[in-house]
Design a protein around this motif. Sequence first.
Motif, short mmCIF file in Angstrom:
data_model
loop_
_atom_site.label_atom_id
_atom_site.label_comp_id
_atom_site.label_asym_id
_atom_site.label_seq_id
_atom_site.Cartn_x
_atom_site.Cartn_y
_atom_site.Cartn_z
N ILE A 1 44.10 38.64 31.64
CA ILE A 1 44.90 37.81 32.08
C ILE A 1 45.91 37.67 30.65
CG2 ILE A 1 43.85 35.81 31.05
CD1 ILE A 1 44.77 34.51 33.79
N ARG B 1 47.89 43.74 36.61
CA ARG B 1 46.57 43.08 36.31
C ARG B 1 46.61 41.53 36.85
NH1 ARG B 1 47.24 45.56 31.75
NH2 ARG B 1 47.73 43.79 30.50
N VAL B 2 46.82 40.81 35.87
CA VAL B 2 47.18 39.24 36.43
C VAL B 2 47.75 38.47 35.16
CG1 VAL B 2 44.79 38.64 35.43
CG2 VAL B 2 45.90 37.15 37.17
N ARG C 1 44.76 40.86 40.43
CA ARG C 1 43.60 40.39 40.03
C ARG C 1 43.29 38.87 40.21
NH1 ARG C 1 42.09 44.31 35.07
NH2 ARG C 1 42.21 46.46 36.04
N SER C 2 44.60 38.30 40.57
CA SER C 2 44.53 36.81 40.73
C SER C 2 43.59 36.33 41.47
CB SER C 2 45.84 36.28 40.74
OG SER C 2 46.37 36.71 42.03
N PHE D 1 39.70 40.03 32.92
CA PHE D 1 40.65 40.77 33.83
C PHE D 1 42.18 41.09 33.05
CE2 PHE D 1 37.67 38.14 36.35
CZ PHE D 1 37.22 38.89 37.03
N GLN E 1 40.53 37.46 41.86
CA GLN E 1 39.18 37.37 41.16
C GLN E 1 39.43 36.38 40.17
OE1 GLN E 1 40.60 41.50 41.22
NE2 GLN E 1 38.52 42.09 40.54
N VAL E 2 40.39 36.29 39.33
CA VAL E 2 40.38 35.28 38.49
C VAL E 2 40.11 33.79 38.89
CG1 VAL E 2 41.67 33.88 36.49
CG2 VAL E 2 42.06 36.55 36.90
N GLY F 1 40.10 34.33 33.16
CA GLY F 1 40.79 35.57 33.38
C GLY F 1 40.67 36.74 32.29
#
Lengths: 994, 416, 88
Positions: free
Chosen positions: A837, A653-654, A765-766, A835, A768-769, A832
Amino acid sequence: MSQPFRLDHDGRIHRDAPLQFTFDGRPIDAFRGDTVASALLANGVALVGRSFKYHRPRGIVSAGAEDPNAFVQLGHGARTLPNRLATVTPATPGLEVRHVNAWPSLDFDLMSAFGLAAPFIPAGFYYKTLMWPRRLWPLYEHFLRHAAGLGHAPDAPDPDRYDHVHAHCDVLVVGAGPAGLAAARAAAQSGARVIVADEQAEFGGGLLSTAQRVDGLPAPQWADAATAELSSAPDVTVLSNTTAFGLYESNLVLLAERLHSHQPDNAGSESGARVWRVLPKQVVLATGAHERPLLFANNDRPGVMLAGAISTYLNRYAVAPGSRAVLFTNNDSAYRTALDLADAGVPVAAIADVRLESDGDLPSQARAQGIPIHTGAVVVQAHGRGRVSAAELCSVGGAPLGTVECDLLGVSGGFAPALHLHAQAGAPMTWNPQIAAFAPQPSHDIHPAGAVTGHLDLSSALRQGTAAGAAAAAAAGCSNGHTPAAPRAAETPSSDLEPYWLPPGDLARAKPQFVDLHEDVTLDDLRLSLREGFESIEHVKRYTTLGMGPDQGKLANPLATGVIAQLLGRDPASVGTPRHRPAYSPVSLGAIAGRHIGPLADPVRVTPMQEWHESAGARFENVGQWRRAWYYPHPGESMHEAVARECLAVRHRVGILDYSTLGKIEITGPDAGEFLDRVYTNAWKRLRPGRCRYGLMLGEDGMIFDDGVTARLENQRYLMFTSTANAAPVLAWLEQWLQTEWTDLRVYLTSVSEHWSNIALAGPRSRQVLAAAGTDIPLARQDFPFMTFRQGHVAGVPARVFRISFSGELSYEINVPADRARHVWEALFDAGRPFGITPYGTETMHVLRAEKGFIIVGQETDGSVTPDDVGLGRLLSRRKDFLGKRSLSRPDSVRLDRKQLVGLLTDDPAQVLPEGGHIVDAPGRRRPLPMRGHVTSSYFSPVLGRSIALAMISGGRATLGGRLYVATLDEDRWLPARSCHHVFYDPHGARQHV
Amino acid sequence: MQFYSLPSLIRRGLRGHRDWTPAWRKAEPKPSYDVVIVGAGGHGLATAYYLAKLHGVTNVAVLERGWLGGGNIGRNTAIVRSNYLWDASAHIYEFSLKLWEGLSQELNYNVMFSQRGLLNIAHSEQEMRDLARRVGANQLNGIDAELLSTDQISKLVPVLNTSPHTRYPVLGGTLQRRGGVARHDAVAWGYARAADALGVDIVENCEVTGIRTASGRVTSLETTRGEIRAGTVGLVVAGNASVLASMAGIRLPIQSHPLQALVTEPLKPVFDPVVMSSAVHVYIHQTDRGELVLGAGIDAPVSYDLNGNFRIIEHVLAAVCELFPIFSRVRMLRQWAGTVDVCPDASPIISGTPIKGLFMNCGWGTGGFKATPGSGWVFAHTLAHQEPHPLNEPFSLDRFTTGALIDEHGAAAVAH
Amino acid sequence: MLLIPCPWCGPREDDEFTFGGEADIPRPADPDALTDEQWADYLFMRDNRRGHHREQWCHTAGCRRWFVVERDTVTNEILGASTYGDSQ
């Protein structure tokens, strides 16, 4: 006790302020103004301690810091003070004073059995025995250790604080006796900024102990007036209870000012002591002189005192240290003591004067008073055990002159200048035959004055002090035309001293005659030392331990010089004196440490996100001065579980990492590219603005020094990232090359490590964050590809964003001004949440980079590793020179069996190898066992579901896939593994390019 | 040589110790020797002793500028250990440690070698990794080494602050139980006495002022007491190696720095082992007399000055007060410095030189004392055979040309 | 303690400075042309003189300039200081 030896008049004690303290539990009555020693003497306590080696009974010898015997323990528990001198410790109410080095009690000391063995345990006996059987040495040593030592260390941390003061002045006057006071006045009157320091509680030194007059006033009164004048002068700093303990190059003088640290029970004060670092332009040394003891049998008995000390106790403390005195001298000064004793009503039964004639003023006065004087006579033995009971006299020729009863035996062998500070700095001193002692030579910035020059007369001390103060002020550039007048005192014509070192003939040879009372070094010990060839004064010192006690041999060393000279038939000047080493008087470790303890011992560096990490429950690790978030355990989670969770979060994920600790250096100027070409192994000039590149920096020895990414921000502006630990060394290294070698390059360096905080977003996903947090930087892959840099805003804050990756994932390192970093961090974290984070710490960072086979300088490398060793040979440019390049072609750098970076996979995937574990081809119990290399990094990789390790292995790349064994601390347990390529995950780097 | 023992001490004690003879003769220099060793410090005297004892070379002089043992053998903190990282170092220091274990008996002089254990403590994860690496290497090299937890350390040295909340939390450490301390002066005296008994001339107050060579060979030394011929010369002059080497036109990879130490007032026994922390540059132990002996890091500037910078003392004492809070009220008695010759890799040079017959034993930096017996042993071999012993082969001057350095400052975790 | 005469800031306690070793060891213009011995001489060999010594210092906690100090290594007496010239 009712102070039977207290005189009923005079003295500087405050009779209206009685107080009581205890000595070994016994109450002792005293007055304010007393020292512990003067109060003990007033109460008739003669026995204050036991000697270091033979545990012989010992009493008070002096009235100052030179005392070899009067060591006591003050207080108890955390505030106890071991080995303090009773002679300089003020008597305070309730003070708890105990003896040291006797068991079970001072009066009945079982360890005095050592005295019986004395004939068989002379100096250095332990070098000759205690060798057999070899295995018993630890037992012998245990016994020696427990017999030695003096006081006890505190049993809990020190509750006191200590301070440092930094001061500059024109003239520093050390010592506030007659010469020091006169010098300080003269210097101040000349307009100099003056600091004057004295180790005693009151200024005045010898003035406080004499019945002489200065400028028509009794000497103590004149001292008080002079002190008051100095205290009220605007540019004079007056420091009592302050010992100058060291004089160093550049005229640095260290002073220890005792505030309450000599009072063990005074809790709650701000500071126990201050250490002053003074840088004076000029120094006046008015440190006085120490009276020299004399040798005779049993010269260590309680009741044997320095004559001058007797005068001090009489005049200053109003204490008669005995009831019937004998004096033994080779100079005039003891006659003053005789007169003082007579004045106080203490009968003087005899004066034994070494000299055949003594016709100075004082002897004449004594003779007029009817005091029996034996010229050409010496004391050869003291009688009595717990205290002296009689003195045995004989002529200098050795003829017996009978025994004289006494309980006080005052001795004076002349005076040795207290030149310790002068000599510490290595300044020259010369033998002065008139005083039979070494005296300091003045230098351009050190002005000795008073007794330290060998002139003992009060009037000359005042004159010398005045002259020295004026001269020092003038040399410091202070001159207001004022010529200070010297205070006046009556001249006391005196006759010369006659050196006296050894008793005549072989008198009383069977009994010990102590040269060093503290260390129990006898005349026979010196003889033995010389007989065995230990003739150099330093050999004598080391062989016999002469002068090695906490009194630093202040009394013993000047005596030993003369004794050794006579025994060897040599000139004392050629014998010399042991090298004077600081400190003049001991100084507590805490005072020297000052406030550089606890949190201030070494500053802790934290990032702007520190509080966030703390509130997120992070655990921290120390990395250099930094405290970095290590991992963020959820409640109930182990470190292993937390790290696994963080790792998977980044991979799937992130994750968000505080990477602010990295060093950041801005490199600007038209030649910045050329500069980078020289310091990095790879090529830089063609790097386009907006792009980033990984660089390796070598020492000139060809070994890896640092690594990191550098971005070309603009045409003539680069930003270099360094490793956390190397931020300062790299900057210094770069500056040194620029400023000392490549002075033609137009390049400017600025450290911006503190200016920019660095937040790493890593994981698929960074992107998107970062978008969700709000940025004006286009994030699409083609707009912002891997290894590029963009400038814009993130969460409304100006930001430099680098698409670089230490995890192998899609990643952005976001640099924002430090004061906005917390805001950006939280914005990214909030953005985040949808997502998933996850904050991650240094441990997860390490696992992720190890999965990718990225090195950490200092972990994979140790100063003996070249780029090729870690598989980075491709970064070595062939087309240009760079620092360290030439070293890479030396024979050792091209050995085929150099250690090389490889991966290790254990046979058991759950087995995590020990970091630092050594690797062999074939296990065994043979020692030494040849080692191939060692494990540099080792982790459980959650994404791979197995353990991985990096290792440096001799010839490693040529033997990939080979079977190896890793040693454990259990010699029969070996961990089998196979070597492999060092990139474990995503070997082609696809993930960071998405 | 008079035999030292308890019976001899008692026997002579009964006669007032009047018939002890000098520990070594005050020899007058002869015009010529087979071997001249320059420097009557520990290493030089040990070299002379082993030359005479093991190689039968007794026509030997040891020349000393000042008084015997007045250099670093008389100024160090007396620590002995062998837990070095690299094989070459480990082997020579372990060899030396084995000699220490029988040295008092060998020399008939009690050098008070006391194996009270030597504890290295770590304050960071990286230091723990380094210590683990070193312990592993030591064990495979046959050197005793244990990795200790904070709890074990706390039991071993209860006065050490092992709270996790200090500036320098103790995360763990290593213990070499065979490590310890010795009476440093006695080492010089013991070797001097034993070498003298085998016929070696020890010449004090004899300063070498020049080195003469002919066709690439050393021929003689100019001294303040005349010219002394010798075909083999060993320079063992810590703190002056560059100066002596320059007399023969040799440049060395050495820089000289002050290294400071201090002792406190004597205390009743507080703790047994030597405790070292490389991160905060502290080493500390308590002598048999009860004093705490502390060593510090070196002064940065090159200097032959014997005072040192007091800042170093302040820093080391701050660290000591942090690690041992109960010592704050204990007082410093004396501080001093010695001159240490430091090589770029913190390892010594025991080697021939471009001049035939001229050998050097130098560059021990802060760690020479512990190597004294082993260094003398291998240097004697080198002088006797005109080629290195296998133990000192890696410590050649040539390594600075080939690049085969033995870098003991990085991962060795201790620079001392 | 040394009082280092920084040419830009004046005399300051040595605590503010970093020592940079012997001065006057220029980096060879063409290292590849050197033998291993010559390279080793540049890299490691030092005069390490007793007495007059020219050395590099940097006023780390001040102006951050490198300069040359002349000092007696036995007495620690400072004999002078000079800059690397006005290069920029």
